[in-house]
Design a protein around this motif. Structure first.
Motif, PDB file in Angstrom:
ATOM      1  N   CYS A 163       0.826  -1.216   0.000  1.00 14.21           N
ATOM      2  CA  CYS A 163       0.000   0.000   0.000  1.00 14.21           C
ATOM      3  C   CYS A 163       0.857   1.262   0.000  1.00 14.21           C
ATOM      4  N   LEU A 164       1.910   1.285   0.782  1.00 12.55           N
ATOM      5  CA  LEU A 164       2.802   2.440   0.809  1.00 12.55           C
ATOM      6  C   LEU A 164       3.441   2.644  -0.562  1.00 12.55           C
ATOM      7  N   ALA A 165       3.886   1.551  -1.176  1.00 12.40           N
ATOM      8  CA  ALA A 165       4.490   1.642  -2.500  1.00 12.40           C
ATOM      9  C   ALA A 165       3.466   2.120  -3.530  1.00 12.40           C
ATOM     10  N   ARG A 166       2.264   1.567  -3.501  1.00  8.63           N
ATOM     11  CA  ARG A 166       1.209   1.960  -4.438  1.00  8.63           C
ATOM     12  C   ARG A 166       0.869   3.442  -4.306  1.00  8.63           C
ATOM     13  N   ASP A 167       0.720   3.880  -3.079  1.00 10.00           N
ATOM     14  CA  ASP A 167       0.310   5.263  -2.835  1.00 10.00           C
ATOM     15  C   ASP A 167       1.371   6.283  -3.220  1.00 10.00           C
TER      16      ASP A 167
END
Length: 109
Positions: free
Chosen positions: A43-47
């Protein structure tokens, strides 16, 4: 040119920090904690536009779900860390495919 204090470096540090913390905790983690750690990284990478890290995390989640995570997890985490630490920043689609191919090679697929 990117400089210290640049938001990219802050996110890059958070991603690599989370990857490192998960790798260190693996011997003592329950499956649910591993899955949550991978999802947090994804999620951190996606965001934040780290597409290769997001894709690798997603594939690792699939490997964990399939029950083959113990043999593959460190390989995926290493590749995710490499992708997050790439000096040019978030990777292009071609570079992303190269990272995914490197994981396949490391796993012998």
């Amino acid at each position: 040119m990117r400089t210290q204090g640049d938001p990219f470096f802050d996110i890059q540090g958070r991603i690599t920090g989370q990857i490192g913390a998960l790798a260190e905790a693996l011997p003592h983690c329950a499956l649910a904690q591993i899955v949550q750690g991978i999802d947090d990284i994804r999620c951190l990478a996606r965001d934040n536009g780290f597409v290769a890290v997001e894709t690798l995390a997603s594939r690792l989640e699939s490997a964990v779900a399939a029950g083959g995570y113990r043999a593959a997890i460190l390989t995926y985490l290493d590749a995710m860390s490499d992708a997050a630490s790439a000096p040019q920043g978030p990777l292009s689609a071609n570079a992303q495919e190269a990272w995914l191919a490197s994981v396949a090679m490391r796993l012998g697929h």
